[in-house]
Design a protein around this motif. Sequence first.
Motif, PDB file in Angstrom:
ATOM      1  N   TRP A 360      29.977  42.910  44.184  1.00 16.15           N
ATOM      2  CA  TRP A 360      30.106  41.579  43.241  1.00 16.15           C
ATOM      3  C   TRP A 360      30.485  41.827  41.815  1.00 16.15           C
ATOM      4  CZ3 TRP A 360      28.597  36.585  43.519  1.00 16.15           C
ATOM      5  CH2 TRP A 360      28.296  35.981  44.596  1.00 16.15           C
ATOM      6  N   ALA A 361      30.038  42.829  41.136  1.00 17.19           N
ATOM      7  CA  ALA A 361      30.521  43.078  39.805  1.00 17.19           C
ATOM      8  C   ALA A 361      32.050  43.529  39.689  1.00 17.19           C
ATOM      9  CB  ALA A 361      29.647  44.279  39.094  1.00 17.19           C
ATOM     10  N   ARG A 362      32.491  44.308  40.751  1.00 19.60           N
ATOM     11  CA  ARG A 362      33.885  44.504  40.686  1.00 19.60           C
ATOM     12  C   ARG A 362      34.877  43.303  40.867  1.00 19.60           C
ATOM     13  NH1 ARG A 362      33.431  48.585  44.504  1.00 19.60           N
ATOM     14  NH2 ARG A 362      32.853  49.988  43.201  1.00 19.60           N
ATOM     15  N   ASP A 363      34.351  42.500  41.807  1.00 20.54           N
ATOM     16  CA  ASP A 363      35.121  41.618  42.174  1.00 20.54           C
ATOM     17  C   ASP A 363      35.105  40.481  41.066  1.00 20.54           C
ATOM     18  OD1 ASP A 363      35.700  42.440  44.638  1.00 20.54           O
ATOM     19  OD2 ASP A 363      34.405  40.897  45.821  1.00 20.54           O
ATOM     20  N   ILE A 364      34.282  40.201  40.261  1.00 18.88           N
ATOM     21  CA  ILE A 364      33.977  39.313  39.071  1.00 18.88           C
ATOM     22  C   ILE A 364      34.886  40.030  38.139  1.00 18.88           C
ATOM     23  CG2 ILE A 364      32.426  38.311  37.600  1.00 18.88           C
ATOM     24  CD1 ILE A 364      30.289  38.364  39.655  1.00 18.88           C
ATOM     25  N   ALA A 365      34.744  41.255  37.831  1.00 15.34           N
ATOM     26  CA  ALA A 365      35.583  41.832  36.787  1.00 15.34           C
ATOM     27  C   ALA A 365      36.911  41.700  37.156  1.00 15.34           C
ATOM     28  CB  ALA A 365      35.367  43.249  36.457  1.00 15.34           C
ATOM     29  N   ASP A 366      37.513  41.890  38.311  1.00 16.70           N
ATOM     30  CA  ASP A 366      38.893  41.657  38.640  1.00 16.70           C
ATOM     31  C   ASP A 366      39.488  40.089  38.361  1.00 16.70           C
ATOM     32  OD1 ASP A 366      39.029  44.328  39.352  1.00 16.70           O
ATOM     33  OD2 ASP A 366      38.924  43.972  41.534  1.00 16.70           O
ATOM     34  N   LEU A 367      38.672  39.326  38.856  1.00 20.71           N
ATOM     35  CA  LEU A 367      38.844  37.892  38.670  1.00 20.71           C
ATOM     36  C   LEU A 367      38.989  37.657  37.243  1.00 20.71           C
ATOM     37  CD1 LEU A 367      39.083  34.843  39.463  1.00 20.71           C
ATOM     38  CD2 LEU A 367      36.726  34.875  39.453  1.00 20.71           C
ATOM     39  N   LEU A 368      38.005  38.064  36.422  1.00 17.73           N
ATOM     40  CA  LEU A 368      38.261  37.755  34.953  1.00 17.73           C
ATOM     41  C   LEU A 368      39.327  38.359  34.357  1.00 17.73           C
ATOM     42  CD1 LEU A 368      34.318  37.456  34.207  1.00 17.73           C
ATOM     43  CD2 LEU A 368      35.818  35.511  34.008  1.00 17.73           C
ATOM     44  N   ALA A 369      39.630  39.471  34.528  1.00 15.62           N
ATOM     45  CA  ALA A 369      40.567  40.241  34.055  1.00 15.62           C
ATOM     46  C   ALA A 369      42.129  39.550  34.203  1.00 15.62           C
ATOM     47  CB  ALA A 369      40.984  41.665  34.571  1.00 15.62           C
ATOM     48  N   GLU A 370      42.222  39.141  35.569  1.00 12.80           N
ATOM     49  CA  GLU A 370      43.372  38.259  35.901  1.00 12.80           C
ATOM     50  C   GLU A 370      43.545  36.963  35.066  1.00 12.80           C
ATOM     51  OE1 GLU A 370      44.001  37.876  40.171  1.00 12.80           O
ATOM     52  OE2 GLU A 370      43.461  39.871  40.351  1.00 12.80           O
ATOM     53  N   ALA A 371      42.263  36.270  34.946  1.00 12.61           N
ATOM     54  CA  ALA A 371      42.122  35.000  34.511  1.00 12.61           C
ATOM     55  C   ALA A 371      42.388  35.030  32.970  1.00 12.61           C
ATOM     56  CB  ALA A 371      40.713  34.439  34.664  1.00 12.61           C
ATOM     57  N   TYR A 372      42.218  36.124  32.176  1.00 10.86           N
ATOM     58  CA  TYR A 372      42.531  36.289  30.760  1.00 10.86           C
ATOM     59  C   TYR A 372      43.900  36.494  30.491  1.00 10.86           C
ATOM     60  CZ  TYR A 372      41.627  37.470  25.842  1.00 10.86           C
ATOM     61  OH  TYR A 372      41.709  37.775  24.543  1.00 10.86           O
ATOM     62  N   GLU A 373      44.497  37.216  31.619  1.00 10.29           N
ATOM     63  CA  GLU A 373      45.978  37.316  31.491  1.00 10.29           C
ATOM     64  C   GLU A 373      46.791  35.863  31.959  1.00 10.29           C
ATOM     65  OE1 GLU A 373      47.486  39.767  30.560  1.00 10.29           O
ATOM     66  OE2 GLU A 373      45.610  40.934  29.735  1.00 10.29           O
ATOM     67  N   GLY A 374      45.973  35.120  32.369  1.00 12.61           N
ATOM     68  CA  GLY A 374      46.692  33.914  32.594  1.00 12.61           C
ATOM     69  C   GLY A 374      47.264  33.846  34.070  1.00 12.61           C
ATOM     70  N   LYS A 375      46.741  34.608  34.971  1.00 13.20           N
ATOM     71  CA  LYS A 375      47.148  34.626  36.404  1.00 13.20           C
ATOM     72  C   LYS A 375      46.212  34.016  37.291  1.00 13.20           C
ATOM     73  CE  LYS A 375      48.853  39.308  35.367  1.00 13.20           C
ATOM     74  NZ  LYS A 375      48.890  40.837  35.665  1.00 13.20           N
ATOM     75  N   VAL A 376      45.257  33.312  36.799  1.00 13.13           N
ATOM     76  CA  VAL A 376      44.426  32.346  37.715  1.00 13.13           C
ATOM     77  C   VAL A 376      44.835  30.931  37.439  1.00 13.13           C
ATOM     78  CG1 VAL A 376      42.326  31.862  38.717  1.00 13.13           C
ATOM     79  CG2 VAL A 376      42.903  34.264  37.968  1.00 13.13           C
ATOM     80  N   SER A 377      45.271  30.053  38.346  1.00 12.09           N
ATOM     81  CA  SER A 377      45.210  28.659  37.750  1.00 12.09           C
ATOM     82  C   SER A 377      44.256  28.083  37.347  1.00 12.09           C
ATOM     83  CB  SER A 377      46.195  28.037  39.032  1.00 12.09           C
ATOM     84  OG  SER A 377      45.343  28.174  40.459  1.00 12.09           O
ATOM     85  N   GLY A 378      44.553  27.034  36.457  1.00 11.77           N
ATOM     86  CA  GLY A 378      43.040  26.431  36.050  1.00 11.77           C
ATOM     87  C   GLY A 378      42.525  26.956  34.984  1.00 11.77           C
ATOM     88  N   LEU A 379      42.544  28.173  34.652  1.00 14.04           N
ATOM     89  CA  LEU A 379      41.699  29.003  33.771  1.00 14.04           C
ATOM     90  C   LEU A 379      42.764  29.364  32.591  1.00 14.04           C
ATOM     91  CD1 LEU A 379      39.576  30.994  36.203  1.00 14.04           C
ATOM     92  CD2 LEU A 379      39.019  28.989  35.008  1.00 14.04           C
ATOM     93  N   ARG A 380      42.203  29.265  31.500  1.00 16.56           N
ATOM     94  CA  ARG A 380      43.007  29.455  30.443  1.00 16.56           C
ATOM     95  C   ARG A 380      42.475  30.565  29.353  1.00 16.56           C
ATOM     96  NH1 ARG A 380      44.401  24.060  27.204  1.00 16.56           N
ATOM     97  NH2 ARG A 380      42.289  23.937  27.471  1.00 16.56           N
TER      98      ARG A 380
END
Length: 528
Positions: A360-380
């Motif tokens: 769980w921790a690994r998946d969440i960290a990967d998601l947030l890293a992508e989101a911070y780089e602007g690679k997840v739609s809807g998240l700035r």
Amino acid sequence: MTDTTDLAADGWEPILAAALLGAERAPPALPGSLADFVMETDPGSALLARLALHGIHHLAGLDLAADAMEPIGPREPAGPECPPAAANRLYALLTGGYPARERLREWFDLAADAGMRPPAWLHQALMRHAEHLPETARAVAGAELDWLANACGEAKAAESDAGDWTEGSLAARRAAFAAFRARDPEGARTALEAVFRKEKADFREALVGALWTGLSPADEPFLEACLDDRAGGVRQAAQRLLPRLPGSPYASRMAVRATTALVITSKSRLLRSATHELAVTLPEESPTLARDGVEPHAWERRGGGVRAGLLRDILARAPLHAFATHPPRLWFELALRSEWAEPIVQGLFSAVAREGDTAWARDIADLLAEAYEGKVSGLRRSNELLGRWVQALDLLPGPEWEARVTELIRARKIEVVLAVLAKGPDAFSERFSAALVDWLAFVTRGSESLRRDLAKPWVIARLGERLWPGEDIAATAAALAARLPEDEGNDRLRQQMTSLAETLDLRVAIRREFETPNPRPIEETARG
């Protein structure tokens, strides 16, 4: 009638006679060790001195037990003494007050690793500061301190661990019961159940809290019963432990509440990937929720957000298997997009931390890293998103945390690195420490704006406690502090770098002192 034989023998009777006859006519002092202490030549002064000495001698030991004067066994040394420099350092740390506490822990860790012990001249200081010593101190010097306490007629520190847990102070009983629990978890709980209802509320609370040691599914029925205890502290102690039993009825109740509050709905689309939405139903207050420890905080009642707080606390107590119907990444991504993102995210973070689920921790960290780089739609990108990324990384094991931060260091993302360094392991590996110091060298040689950014969060000074205390790393840190440009804009950074270098120098010196060989005894030197 009082037997005066012993009184006469110790010189007390002649002194009583002198009180009646006068100092000039008092019989001479009997020879003995006490008479040697009377140095006065004036008869009156000599009489007063004799009265004082014999009075103390006569009263000495009246309150001691019958076996108090029996000699105790010899002290058995528990390994070789540490080098003199290390012993002197320990004395300085013991008398250094609160700021030296962290270094005390490090000193005893090094002593335990080296199989060394403090010399006898430090035992008195160790006894005086016993309540501030780290846990490793018992492994290093516990046996000798117990011997000294026994010799002085004091209770041994270890007696609370091995004694009767049904008697004594609250702290002593809790410690004794925890030791019993460590030896025999099932037996300790059974013994507690037999006397539990007769105990006072504060003792019941302390003993239930001690079930943390050796906690297992076998404890669940007893803890479940504690949820109905008349004392709030007992109920809270049980509420803290039950979430750590994911197969218990308590966990099942929380799982039902969590999956009722959060539901993922999916819609299939022709030739396109399915879309997902998170439906959130905020829970209501209820007696059954309160029984399980889910109640609004006082500040939530005053400022609003009661139901959101209930949702957060339910998710924090729910077992992660309640969310097995969808991948962790999907749950978290939808939570981040929700209007109730804060309570959902914080509740899930608490659940992941409690269970220590690396996947769980690994998946969440990967998601947030992508989101911070602007690679997840809807998240700035935002400071809030960065903070959550830092939280997720902090859930990873130390080596994996270091590996990810090393990647950030190589990418030279100073803002992210500084944010991440505010959390993470308490101690860094030698390899990561070297990489981090090299990064500090790069930033301090950079522009004025880079140095200002480095100094802002006040993270650098605290790195001295966490970096690997190696000679090369300490030397590099000292050189960086010395080479900072001499202008007012660098005062804040210089202060932090100086603190970092001084802390590392001290830690390196402590390690070096353990490596200094003990001088050989004189007779051994003569034979050599």
